[in-house]
Design a protein around this motif. Structure first.
Motif, PDB file in Angstrom:
ATOM      1  N   ALA A  23      26.653   1.804  -2.140  1.00 32.28           N
ATOM      2  CA  ALA A  23      26.889   3.197  -2.550  1.00 32.28           C
ATOM      3  C   ALA A  23      28.118   3.708  -1.800  1.00 32.28           C
ATOM      4  CB  ALA A  23      25.674   4.059  -2.234  1.00 32.28           C
ATOM      5  N   VAL A  24      29.195   3.957  -2.542  1.00 29.15           N
ATOM      6  CA  VAL A  24      30.456   4.359  -1.921  1.00 29.15           C
ATOM      7  C   VAL A  24      30.411   5.861  -1.632  1.00 29.15           C
ATOM      8  CG1 VAL A  24      32.955   4.461  -2.176  1.00 29.15           C
ATOM      9  CG2 VAL A  24      31.687   2.491  -3.066  1.00 29.15           C
ATOM     10  N   SER A  25      30.246   6.158  -0.344  1.00 34.10           N
ATOM     11  CA  SER A  25      29.985   7.547   0.082  1.00 34.10           C
ATOM     12  C   SER A  25      31.198   8.217   0.695  1.00 34.10           C
ATOM     13  CB  SER A  25      28.826   7.547   1.086  1.00 34.10           C
ATOM     14  OG  SER A  25      29.027   6.577   2.101  1.00 34.10           O
ATOM     15  N   LYS A  26      32.388   7.630   0.541  1.00 33.41           N
ATOM     16  CA  LYS A  26      33.600   8.212   1.126  1.00 33.41           C
ATOM     17  C   LYS A  26      33.820   9.631   0.626  1.00 33.41           C
ATOM     18  CE  LYS A  26      36.690   6.137  -2.327  1.00 33.41           C
ATOM     19  NZ  LYS A  26      37.793   5.202  -2.576  1.00 33.41           N
ATOM     20  N   THR A  27      34.199  10.492   1.519  1.00 23.83           N
ATOM     21  CA  THR A  27      34.446  11.938   1.315  1.00 23.83           C
ATOM     22  C   THR A  27      33.183  12.743   1.042  1.00 23.83           C
ATOM     23  OG1 THR A  27      34.839  12.119  -1.102  1.00 23.83           O
ATOM     24  CG2 THR A  27      36.686  11.329   0.267  1.00 23.83           C
ATOM     25  N   LYS A  28      32.035  12.079   0.962  1.00 27.14           N
ATOM     26  CA  LYS A  28      30.797  12.797   0.632  1.00 27.14           C
ATOM     27  C   LYS A  28      30.072  13.243   1.908  1.00 27.14           C
ATOM     28  CE  LYS A  28      31.285  12.691  -3.731  1.00 27.14           C
ATOM     29  NZ  LYS A  28      31.488  13.941  -4.474  1.00 27.14           N
ATOM     30  N   SER A  31      24.549  15.172   3.773  1.00 29.91           N
ATOM     31  CA  SER A  31      23.383  15.532   2.952  1.00 29.91           C
ATOM     32  C   SER A  31      23.268  14.645   1.717  1.00 29.91           C
ATOM     33  CB  SER A  31      23.450  17.002   2.538  1.00 29.91           C
ATOM     34  OG  SER A  31      24.670  17.276   1.851  1.00 29.91           O
ATOM     35  N   ASP A  32      24.404  14.310   1.105  1.00 35.41           N
ATOM     36  CA  ASP A  32      24.381  13.431  -0.069  1.00 35.41           C
ATOM     37  C   ASP A  32      23.918  12.023   0.306  1.00 35.41           C
ATOM     38  OD1 ASP A  32      25.357  15.549  -1.499  1.00 35.41           O
ATOM     39  OD2 ASP A  32      27.205  14.574  -2.166  1.00 35.41           O
ATOM     40  N   ILE A  33      24.410  11.535   1.442  1.00 35.12           N
ATOM     41  CA  ILE A  33      24.025  10.190   1.888  1.00 35.12           C
ATOM     42  C   ILE A  33      22.544  10.161   2.245  1.00 35.12           C
ATOM     43  CG2 ILE A  33      24.472   8.354   3.566  1.00 35.12           C
ATOM     44  CD1 ILE A  33      27.318   9.508   3.842  1.00 35.12           C
ATOM     45  N   GLN A  34      22.079  11.209   2.875  1.00 36.85           N
ATOM     46  CA  GLN A  34      20.662  11.291   3.235  1.00 36.85           C
ATOM     47  C   GLN A  34      19.782  11.299   1.981  1.00 36.85           C
ATOM     48  OE1 GLN A  34      19.406  11.517   6.678  1.00 36.85           O
ATOM     49  NE2 GLN A  34      17.645  10.813   5.473  1.00 36.85           N
ATOM     50  N   GLU A  35      20.248  11.971   0.937  1.00 36.03           N
ATOM     51  CA  GLU A  35      19.491  11.994  -0.314  1.00 36.03           C
ATOM     52  C   GLU A  35      19.411  10.596  -0.928  1.00 36.03           C
ATOM     53  OE1 GLU A  35      19.525  14.245  -4.674  1.00 36.03           O
ATOM     54  OE2 GLU A  35      20.772  15.058  -3.063  1.00 36.03           O
ATOM     55  N   ALA A  36      20.539   9.871  -0.884  1.00 36.50           N
ATOM     56  CA  ALA A  36      20.539   8.495  -1.388  1.00 36.50           C
ATOM     57  C   ALA A  36      19.655   7.606  -0.518  1.00 36.50           C
ATOM     58  CB  ALA A  36      21.968   7.957  -1.427  1.00 36.50           C
ATOM     59  N   TYR A  37      19.709   7.827   0.774  1.00 35.21           N
ATOM     60  CA  TYR A  37      18.861   7.087   1.726  1.00 35.21           C
ATOM     61  C   TYR A  37      17.384   7.325   1.412  1.00 35.21           C
ATOM     62  CZ  TYR A  37      16.792   5.678   6.204  1.00 35.21           C
ATOM     63  OH  TYR A  37      16.026   5.089   7.178  1.00 35.21           O
ATOM     64  N   ASN A  38      17.043   8.563   1.158  1.00 36.46           N
ATOM     65  CA  ASN A  38      15.649   8.908   0.842  1.00 36.46           C
ATOM     66  C   ASN A  38      15.185   8.269  -0.460  1.00 36.46           C
ATOM     67  OD1 ASN A  38      15.610  10.465   3.159  1.00 36.46           O
ATOM     68  ND2 ASN A  38      15.917  12.415   2.104  1.00 36.46           N
ATOM     69  N   ALA A  39      16.150   7.909  -1.312  1.00 39.89           N
ATOM     70  CA  ALA A  39      15.824   7.234  -2.577  1.00 39.89           C
ATOM     71  C   ALA A  39      15.738   5.714  -2.390  1.00 39.89           C
ATOM     72  CB  ALA A  39      16.873   7.565  -3.630  1.00 39.89           C
ATOM     73  N   GLY A  40      15.914   5.261  -1.138  1.00 40.63           N
ATOM     74  CA  GLY A  40      15.770   3.844  -0.842  1.00 40.63           C
ATOM     75  C   GLY A  40      17.066   3.083  -0.642  1.00 40.63           C
ATOM     76  N   GLN A  41      18.204   3.767  -0.800  1.00 39.45           N
ATOM     77  CA  GLN A  41      19.488   3.082  -0.624  1.00 39.45           C
ATOM     78  C   GLN A  41      19.790   2.890   0.861  1.00 39.45           C
ATOM     79  OE1 GLN A  41      21.325   1.619  -2.781  1.00 39.45           O
ATOM     80  NE2 GLN A  41      23.119   1.167  -1.537  1.00 39.45           N
ATOM     81  N   ARG A  42      20.214   1.678   1.232  1.00 41.04           N
ATOM     82  CA  ARG A  42      20.485   1.389   2.645  1.00 41.04           C
ATOM     83  C   ARG A  42      21.901   0.865   2.898  1.00 41.04           C
ATOM     84  NH1 ARG A  42      16.762   4.049   2.816  1.00 41.04           N
ATOM     85  NH2 ARG A  42      14.784   3.828   3.962  1.00 41.04           N
ATOM     86  N   VAL A  43      22.652   0.574   1.845  1.00 36.03           N
ATOM     87  CA  VAL A  43      24.001   0.020   2.017  1.00 36.03           C
ATOM     88  C   VAL A  43      25.020   1.045   1.520  1.00 36.03           C
ATOM     89  CG1 VAL A  43      25.529  -1.917   1.538  1.00 36.03           C
ATOM     90  CG2 VAL A  43      23.060  -2.284   1.599  1.00 36.03           C
ATOM     91  N   PHE A  44      25.913   1.464   2.423  1.00 45.54           N
ATOM     92  CA  PHE A  44      26.902   2.489   2.086  1.00 45.54           C
ATOM     93  C   PHE A  44      28.303   2.005   2.443  1.00 45.54           C
ATOM     94  CE2 PHE A  44      22.925   4.738   2.499  1.00 45.54           C
ATOM     95  CZ  PHE A  44      22.953   5.667   1.466  1.00 45.54           C
ATOM     96  N   GLY A  45      29.265   2.386   1.612  1.00 46.32           N
ATOM     97  CA  GLY A  45      30.645   1.978   1.819  1.00 46.32           C
ATOM     98  C   GLY A  45      31.559   3.148   2.114  1.00 46.32           C
ATOM     99  N   GLU A  46      32.408   2.983   3.108  1.00 50.72           N
ATOM    100  CA  GLU A  46      33.390   4.007   3.485  1.00 50.72           C
ATOM    101  C   GLU A  46      34.777   3.377   3.527  1.00 50.72           C
ATOM    102  OE1 GLU A  46      33.030   7.333   4.301  1.00 50.72           O
ATOM    103  OE2 GLU A  46      30.901   7.311   3.758  1.00 50.72           O
ATOM    104  N   ASN A  47      35.807   4.199   3.332  1.00 44.21           N
ATOM    105  CA  ASN A  47      37.163   3.642   3.361  1.00 44.21           C
ATOM    106  C   ASN A  47      38.016   4.190   4.499  1.00 44.21           C
ATOM    107  OD1 ASN A  47      37.624   6.224   2.351  1.00 44.21           O
ATOM    108  ND2 ASN A  47      39.249   5.557   0.967  1.00 44.21           N
ATOM    109  N   LYS A  48      37.418   5.069   5.321  1.00 41.63           N
ATOM    110  CA  LYS A  48      38.123   5.556   6.507  1.00 41.63           C
ATOM    111  C   LYS A  48      37.208   5.374   7.721  1.00 41.63           C
ATOM    112  CE  LYS A  48      41.487   8.784   4.626  1.00 41.63           C
ATOM    113  NZ  LYS A  48      41.380   8.391   3.225  1.00 41.63           N
ATOM    114  N   ILE A  49      37.729   4.689   8.732  1.00 41.23           N
ATOM    115  CA  ILE A  49      36.899   4.323   9.878  1.00 41.23           C
ATOM    116  C   ILE A  49      36.373   5.553  10.605  1.00 41.23           C
ATOM    117  CG2 ILE A  49      36.917   3.198  12.149  1.00 41.23           C
ATOM    118  CD1 ILE A  49      38.759   1.076  10.952  1.00 41.23           C
ATOM    119  N   GLN A  50      37.219   6.544  10.818  1.00 39.52           N
ATOM    120  CA  GLN A  50      36.790   7.730  11.559  1.00 39.52           C
ATOM    121  C   GLN A  50      35.633   8.435  10.859  1.00 39.52           C
ATOM    122  OE1 GLN A  50      39.945  10.475  12.523  1.00 39.52           O
ATOM    123  NE2 GLN A  50      38.537  12.056  13.232  1.00 39.52           N
ATOM    124  N   GLU A  51      35.728   8.540   9.544  1.00 45.57           N
ATOM    125  CA  GLU A  51      34.660   9.177   8.774  1.00 45.57           C
ATOM    126  C   GLU A  51      33.377   8.364   8.848  1.00 45.57           C
ATOM    127  OE1 GLU A  51      33.788  10.603   4.166  1.00 45.57           O
ATOM    128  OE2 GLU A  51      35.848  10.126   4.758  1.00 45.57           O
TER     129      GLU A  51
END
Length: 221
Positions: A23-28, A31-51
Motif C-alpha cells: 500500500a503506497v502511503s506516500k504523502t498520506k 490516520s489513513d495508514i492506521q485505517e489501512a492497518y486496521n483493515a489488515g494491511q501490514r506492508v506500506f511503501g514510501e518514497n521519501k526516507i524522512q517521511e
C-alpha cells in the motif's frame, strides 16, 4: 463512497494468493495508514526516507516498511535500522552504502535491483546487462549485509497496453532466468494502480498500489 478499509479488502480479495500488496502511503497522513492497518494491511511503501521515518516512529511496529522511491545514498542511514525492503536500488554505489549502514545495525537488508524497462528517460534503473554484471561481480559477493531478493521495474506511462505488456514480460523473462541461478530471488515487483492487473498477468508477485486505495495525492502538503 468506498472508504480505505473497503478498498483494501476489495483489492486484496481480487489478488492471487502469491501476490503481495504494497500500500503506497506516500504523502498520506498517519490516520489513513492506521485505517489501512486496521483493515489488515501490514506492508506500506514510501518514497521519501524522512517521511517514512516519521511514520515508523508513530505507527505500530509490526508494519513492514518498503522504500519504493529513488534512493539518495546520504539518507540510507536514517532508515537502516528498520526498513524491510528497498525496491529501487539502481547503482552498485547505492548497494554498497546500504551494506555499510546495515552492518552498523547488525542487519541484512533485503533489496531489489531496479531495471530500466520504460521508454521514458525519466525513469531510473539499471540495464539488464548491468544487473547481470553486478550479481556476477566479486565485489558484490563481498557484501554481507545486503541480500538481493529480486527485481523491480516501472513500465512506460502510456495507454498502449501492448507496450506495457512487452516491458513487463521482458523483465519477467530476466527475473526467471536469474532465479534459476540465485536462490535468494523471490520477488518481482511490477505494477501500480493503473497497470497492476496486467503486471500480474506478466508474472509480478508484488504490486505497489496507492491512489486506488488512498485516492489521489496532494503533493502540496
Amino acid at each position: 463512497m468506498q472508504g480505505i478499509k473497503d478498498k483494501i479488502q476489495e483489492i486484496k480479495s481480487a489478488l492471487p494468493a502469491n501476490v503481495t500488496l504494497v500500500a503506497v502511503s506516500k504523502t498520506k497522513p498517519i490516520s489513513d495508514i492506521q485505517e489501512a492497518y486496521n483493515a489488515g494491511q501490514r506492508v506500506f511503501g514510501e518514497n521519501k526516507i524522512q517521511e517514512m521515518v516519521e511514520k515508523y516512529d508513530e505507527l505500530p511496529k509490526d508494519i513492514q516498511w518498503h522504500m519504493i522511491g529513488h534512493l539518495q545514498r546520504n539518507k540510507v542511514k536514517y532508515m537502516a535500522h528498520f526498513v524491510d525492503l528497498i525496491h529501487g536500488v539502481d547503482s552498485f554505489k547505492t548497494l554498497k552504502e546500504i551494506d555499510k549502514q546495515a552492518k552498523k545495525h547488525d542487519r541484512v537488508i533485503n533489496c531489489l535491483l531496479q531495471a530500466h524497462i520504460a521508454e521514458e528517460d525519466t525513469k531510473f534503473g539499471l540495464s539488464f546487462n548491468e544487473i547481470k554484471s553486478i550479481l556476477a561481480s566479486d565485489e558484490f559477493k563481498e557484501l554481507s549485509n545486503v541480500k538481493i531478493v529480486g527485481l523491480m521495474g516501472m513500465a512506460t506511462f502510456t495507454d498502449d497496453k501492448n507496450q506495457i505488456q512487452k516491458e513487463f514480460s521482458s523483465l519477467h523473462s530476466l527475473y526467471t532466468g536469474l532465479a534459476k541461478h540465485y536462490t535468494s530471488f523471490k520477488i518481482l515487483s511490477m505494477g501500480m494502480s493503473r497497470d497492476y492487473n496486467l503486471a500480474i498477468e506478466c508474472g509480478s508477485n508484488m504490486v505497489r498500489i496507492g491512489s486506488s486505495i488512498f485516492g489521489s495525492r496532494n503533493y502540496l502538503t
